[in-house]
Design an enzyme around this catalytic site. Structure first.
Site, short mmCIF file in Angstrom:
data_model
loop_
_atom_site.label_atom_id
_atom_site.label_comp_id
_atom_site.label_asym_id
_atom_site.label_seq_id
_atom_site.Cartn_x
_atom_site.Cartn_y
_atom_site.Cartn_z
N SER A 26 0.76 -1.22 -0.01
CA SER A 26 -0.10 0.15 -0.10
C SER A 26 0.70 1.14 -0.03
O SER A 26 2.00 1.47 0.92
CB SER A 26 -0.86 -0.13 1.10
OG SER A 26 -1.26 1.35 1.42
N LYS A 51 -0.46 -21.94 10.20
CA LYS A 51 -0.31 -23.09 10.99
C LYS A 51 -0.69 -24.36 10.14
O LYS A 51 -0.40 -25.61 10.40
CB LYS A 51 -1.03 -23.05 12.31
CG LYS A 51 -0.31 -21.97 13.18
CD LYS A 51 0.90 -22.93 13.73
CE LYS A 51 1.26 -21.91 14.73
NZ LYS A 51 2.72 -22.57 15.73
N SER A 72 -2.68 -22.41 21.31
CA SER A 72 -3.54 -21.19 21.67
C SER A 72 -4.76 -21.10 20.75
O SER A 72 -5.69 -20.23 21.15
CB SER A 72 -2.80 -20.02 22.07
OG SER A 72 -2.29 -19.49 20.88
N GLY A 178 7.49 -20.02 19.21
CA GLY A 178 8.51 -21.05 19.42
C GLY A 178 9.49 -20.96 18.26
O GLY A 178 10.37 -21.77 18.39
N GLU A 202 8.62 -10.24 18.35
CA GLU A 202 7.85 -10.67 19.66
C GLU A 202 7.23 -9.43 20.56
O GLU A 202 7.85 -8.33 20.36
CB GLU A 202 9.09 -11.45 20.51
CG GLU A 202 9.64 -12.49 19.83
CD GLU A 202 10.82 -12.93 20.60
OE1 GLU A 202 10.61 -14.08 21.16
OE2 GLU A 202 11.86 -12.16 20.90
N LYS A 272 -6.98 -3.87 3.66
CA LYS A 272 -8.03 -4.40 3.67
C LYS A 272 -8.06 -6.04 4.08
O LYS A 272 -8.73 -6.90 3.54
CB LYS A 272 -8.98 -4.35 2.31
CG LYS A 272 -8.86 -3.01 1.81
CD LYS A 272 -9.52 -2.12 3.00
CE LYS A 272 -9.58 -0.65 2.09
NZ LYS A 272 -9.91 0.15 3.19
#
Length: 315
Positions: A26, A51, A72, A178, A202, A272
């Protein structure tokens, strides 16, 4: 240990199953950052995060009768969908404070969800016990060669897409918990785009990888919760991922929760796309980093509750 041949094999298994996510840009984000910013939108991957790549590759390579995982939410959904598509059972161990949307989506994908208290219970012990009791194969969230190889296919795409965009040198900011995605991308870029160097990103207070890189030895986080970037809150990098990160990655970047929310809102307004806080730390780092040249930020996931999106947009 994962090597480039394993990443190439993973690409073959994922062909026709994982999405080739776009590399977005952008002009307004470039103006905010003062440099060219490209965003690898893994939030558009199946189940809403990278994942799926590692989960599908691991389950396809190992061909288990049933699987178990702890997560999580993003790894949980990747494993749940992969198991469903393979027609096998999946048990997912999730922290009780995980976003409701991730818990609900994992159940909706057909997996059995077992909740635990991340402050007072050991998810590894729970996983080992249930694996033994039910004869399930553990699909680890990051410290597993087949999972790292699957995540590395994202790096193959970055190398190809960056070259198409005329970018052969620069920094690649990657959200890091991890270290599965970080190490996988780093291995792929070492082979296919050595001019692109990975930098782990992080949240504040959970910057074990940044501290490890600075100290030259593996560090551990004191806390296991307390950031809105839940997707990348882990105790420390893995035994498999850390040596790769130490060998191939540049300095770690540390991002505040507020900066992650700001990046989330900017991605919504100008690209977007929807990014969850943990998935937005790389974009936040890219927008604030010093130095010249183009940067690539991986938007690793987009699974967030509506309340968090409203919070980001209101802020």
């Amino acid at each position: 240990m994962t090597d480039f041949t394993m990443i190439e094999a993973a690409a073959g298994r994922l062909a026709g199953h994982a999405r080739r996510t776009p590399l977005l840009s952008s002009p307004l984000l470039d103006e905010v950052a003062g440099r060219r910013v490209l965003v690898k939108a893994e939030c558009l991957q199946r189940t809403g995060s990278f994942k799926f790549r590692g989960a599908w590759n691991a389950i396809s390579a190992l061909e288990p009768a049933g699987v178990i995982a702890f997560s999580s939410g993003n790894h949980a959904q990747g494993v749940a969908l992969s198991a469903r598509l393979k027609g096998i059972a999946a048990v997912i161990i999730m922290p009780s404070d995980a976003p409701a949307i991730k818990i609900n989506n994992t159940r909706a994908l057909g997996a059995e969800v077992v909740l635990y208290d991340r402050e007072n219970e050991d998810r590894d012990e729970i996983g080992a016990r249930l694996s033994a009791e039910r004869g399930l194969t553990l699909i680890k969230p990051f410290d597993m060669a087949e999972v790292i190889a699957g995540q590395g296919t994202c790096g193959l795409e970055i190398a190809e897409q960056a070259a198409e965009a005329g970018v052969t040198e620069g920094r690649v900011f990657v959200p890091c918990g991890g270290g599965g995605l970080t190490s996988g991308i780093a291995l792929a870029l070492e082979a296919k785009a050595p001019g692109l160097r990975v930098h782990p990103c992080e949240p504040e207070g959970f910057d074990d990888v940044a501290r490890s890189l600075a100290a030259g030895e593996l560090q551990r986080n004191a806390a296991l919760s307390g950031s809105i970037c839940d997707a990348i809150v882990t105790p420390q990098a893995g035994e498999m991922t850390w040596p790769v990160i130490q060998r191939l990655c540049g300095a770690g970047q540390v991002v505040s929760d507020e900066a992650a929310l700001n990046a989330l809102a900017l991605a919504h307004d100008h690209l977007k796309i929807v990014i969850e806080p943990g998935g937005a730390v790389a974009l936040a780092a890219a927008l604030a980093c010093e130095g010249d040249g183009p940067v690539i930020a991986v938007a690793s996931g987009g699974n967030l509750d509506r309340a968090m999106m409203v919070r980001a947009l209101d802020a």
